[in-house]
Design an enzyme around this catalytic site. Structure first.
Site, PDB file in Angstrom:
ATOM      1  N   HIS A   1     -35.658   7.009 -36.938  1.00 39.17           N
ATOM      2  CA  HIS A   1     -35.955   6.520 -38.101  1.00 39.17           C
ATOM      3  C   HIS A   1     -36.617   6.085 -38.701  1.00 39.17           C
ATOM      4  O   HIS A   1     -37.401   5.661 -39.011  1.00 39.17           O
ATOM      5  CB  HIS A   1     -34.660   7.338 -39.001  1.00 39.17           C
ATOM      6  CG  HIS A   1     -34.898   6.992 -40.082  1.00 39.17           C
ATOM      7  ND1 HIS A   1     -33.800   6.528 -41.310  1.00 39.17           N
ATOM      8  CD2 HIS A   1     -35.563   7.284 -41.064  1.00 39.17           C
ATOM      9  CE1 HIS A   1     -33.972   6.492 -42.500  1.00 39.17           C
ATOM     10  NE2 HIS A   1     -34.704   7.478 -42.199  1.00 39.17           N
TER      11      HIS A   1
ATOM     12  N   LEU B   1     -23.423  34.351 -52.519  1.00 32.97           N
ATOM     13  CA  LEU B   1     -23.096  33.868 -51.438  1.00 32.97           C
ATOM     14  C   LEU B   1     -24.105  33.985 -50.702  1.00 32.97           C
ATOM     15  O   LEU B   1     -25.405  34.418 -50.852  1.00 32.97           O
ATOM     16  CB  LEU B   1     -21.421  35.381 -50.587  1.00 32.97           C
ATOM     17  CG  LEU B   1     -21.855  35.811 -49.467  1.00 32.97           C
ATOM     18  CD1 LEU B   1     -20.088  36.422 -49.064  1.00 32.97           C
ATOM     19  CD2 LEU B   1     -22.430  36.415 -48.594  1.00 32.97           C
TER      20      LEU B   1
ATOM     21  N   GLY C   1     -26.882  33.447 -43.095  1.00 36.70           N
ATOM     22  CA  GLY C   1     -28.192  33.267 -42.614  1.00 36.70           C
ATOM     23  C   GLY C   1     -27.751  32.418 -41.330  1.00 36.70           C
ATOM     24  O   GLY C   1     -26.904  31.472 -41.050  1.00 36.70           O
TER      25      GLY C   1
ATOM     26  N   GLU D   1     -40.167   5.482 -37.364  1.00 34.17           N
ATOM     27  CA  GLU D   1     -40.843   5.936 -38.356  1.00 34.17           C
ATOM     28  C   GLU D   1     -41.279   5.578 -39.856  1.00 34.17           C
ATOM     29  O   GLU D   1     -42.471   5.438 -40.325  1.00 34.17           O
ATOM     30  CB  GLU D   1     -39.485   7.792 -39.284  1.00 34.17           C
ATOM     31  CG  GLU D   1     -40.457   8.384 -40.569  1.00 34.17           C
ATOM     32  CD  GLU D   1     -39.435   8.571 -41.309  1.00 34.17           C
ATOM     33  OE1 GLU D   1     -39.038   8.987 -41.347  1.00 34.17           O
ATOM     34  OE2 GLU D   1     -39.908   8.331 -42.357  1.00 34.17           O
ATOM     35  N   HIS D   2     -40.007   4.358 -40.265  1.00 34.28           N
ATOM     36  CA  HIS D   2     -40.311   3.385 -41.535  1.00 34.28           C
ATOM     37  C   HIS D   2     -42.121   2.402 -40.787  1.00 34.28           C
ATOM     38  O   HIS D   2     -42.364   2.231 -42.079  1.00 34.28           O
ATOM     39  CB  HIS D   2     -39.099   2.842 -41.564  1.00 34.28           C
ATOM     40  CG  HIS D   2     -38.203   3.273 -42.813  1.00 34.28           C
ATOM     41  ND1 HIS D   2     -37.713   2.852 -43.834  1.00 34.28           N
ATOM     42  CD2 HIS D   2     -38.144   4.690 -42.768  1.00 34.28           C
ATOM     43  CE1 HIS D   2     -37.182   3.929 -44.797  1.00 34.28           C
ATOM     44  NE2 HIS D   2     -37.197   4.996 -44.091  1.00 34.28           N
TER      45      HIS D   2
HETATM   46 ZN   LIG Z   1     -36.225   7.116 -44.393  1.00 30.14          ZN
END
Ligand SMILES: [Zn+2]
Length: 345
Positions: free
Chosen positions: A67, A318, A321, A70-71
């Site tokens: 993450h 409800l 899935g 990604e930044h």
């Molecule tokens: Zn982020």
């Protein structure tokens, strides 16, 4: 199609009769898959790149690294070293961008006024070629990740997600803390003498491989012009023959089941969420067995589970899935909202 960089090209893409856009699928020699979409009427052009690697591949000692990476990709490349170049270019030309990191994917996307697609793509493409991971940007950006995590701490869905991870098998990568914060990406690593910048470079060099990337581009240009725009740029991305990770063990093995957690929510919500472990059913995507099961569980007619619970005044909605896990495992969920009476029952 005659470029030596293209392995295969596909023009016979099935589309709706109402769809006036034209499409071309390409596979480059480096294994990257590309979908080109030509729309002569579009005001905006756009692109998205998915890298089939995510937070489950974080090093154990650096939670949140995928993450954080990604930044960091937004903050300067060798060709465009200025930290704001990409974001500024897009905002000056009527566009914007974002990205997200999930368990096994990292996805980047932007849109821009149609006449600036080429300039935007060139800046975007450098993310996958020559990121800088500038040290001063790193020191600032870790605060952005930290405040993102702080914001999540007050969000019920994020809290439930983390609870789910924390109750999974702690040796399973599913259990990793995927957002990261200042502690996991700066304080703890520096106390252990771990170089986070080196780790960012290594993660990018190990996993950002053309063979696990897929790009989609839409613009006003013809398919030929779009192909000319992307093929050379993205052919330069290296193919490291990365094998997409697969997790054949389920994060909720037998001894992790039959667990009940009572949660005090931040907001005034009352829910009952049930989660069941399932194997990976991706190969049955044509018949979608969980769709049948979800249909039966979620049916609203007389005699159904919902009508029974409603008649008692316990629930209003409800849903049942499949819930995506990652390659190798998945889940089936049943979620209901509860009335006050439903909660006490
Ligand atoms: Zn982020």
């Amino acid at each position: 199609m005659s470029s030596p960089s293209i392995r295969t090209a596909q023009d016979d893409i099935i589309k709706s009769a109402e769809d006036k856009r034209s499409y071309r699928g390409l596979e480059l020699n480096n294994g990257m898959k590309i979908l080109l979409v030509s729309d002569p009427t579009t005001e905006k052009a756009a692109a998205a790149m998915d890298v089939h690697i995510g937070a489950m591949s974080d090093p154990w000692e650096l939670p949140g690294l995928a993450h954080f990476l990604e930044h960091m990709l937004f903050l300067g490349t060798e060709k465009y070293p200025s930290e704001n170049e990409y974001t500024q270019f897009l905002s000056q030309h009527g566009g914007g961008s974002n990205a997200f990191t999930s368990a096994e994917h990292t996805t980047f996307y932007f849109d821009v006024a149609h006449e600036h697609l080429e300039g935007a793509l060139d800046r975007f493409g450098q993310f996958f070629l020559c990121p800088l991971f500038n040290k001063s940007a790193q020191e600032r950006e870790v605060n952005a990740v930290d405040s993102e995590n702080k914001k999540n701490l007050n969000n019920d869905s994020w809290r439930l997600l983390q609870l789910e991870k924390s109750t999974a098998d702690p040796s399973h990568p599913f259990s990793k803390f995927s957002t990261g914060n200042k502690e996991t990406l700066e304080t703890i690593p520096s106390s252990k003498g771990l170089d986070v910048r080196e780790a960012l470079l290594k993660f990018h060099s190990d996993y950002y491989s053309s063979n696990i990337m897929a790009l989609a581009v839409v613009g006003r240009e013809s398919l030929k012009e779009l192909a000319d725009m992307v093929v050379d740029l993205f052919s330069a991305v290296k193919n490291k023959d990365v094998v997409i990770p697969e997790w054949l063990e389920h994060p909720f093995a037998k001894e992790k089941l039959m667990l009940r957690a009572d949660v005090v929510p931040v907001k005034n919500v009352r829910q009952l969420n049930l989660t069941f472990p399932l194997p990976d059913l991706q190969e049955y995507y044509r018949s979608e067995p969980t769709h049948y099961l979800g249909h039966l569980v979620g049916h609203e007619s007389e005699g159904s589970l919902l009508s029974e619970l409603k008649a008692k005044g316990w629930v209003n909605t409800l849903c049942g899935g499949a819930k995506l896990g990652a390659k190798g495992f998945s889940f089936f969920i049943i979620n209901v909202d509860l009335s006050e009476e439903g909660l006490s029952e």
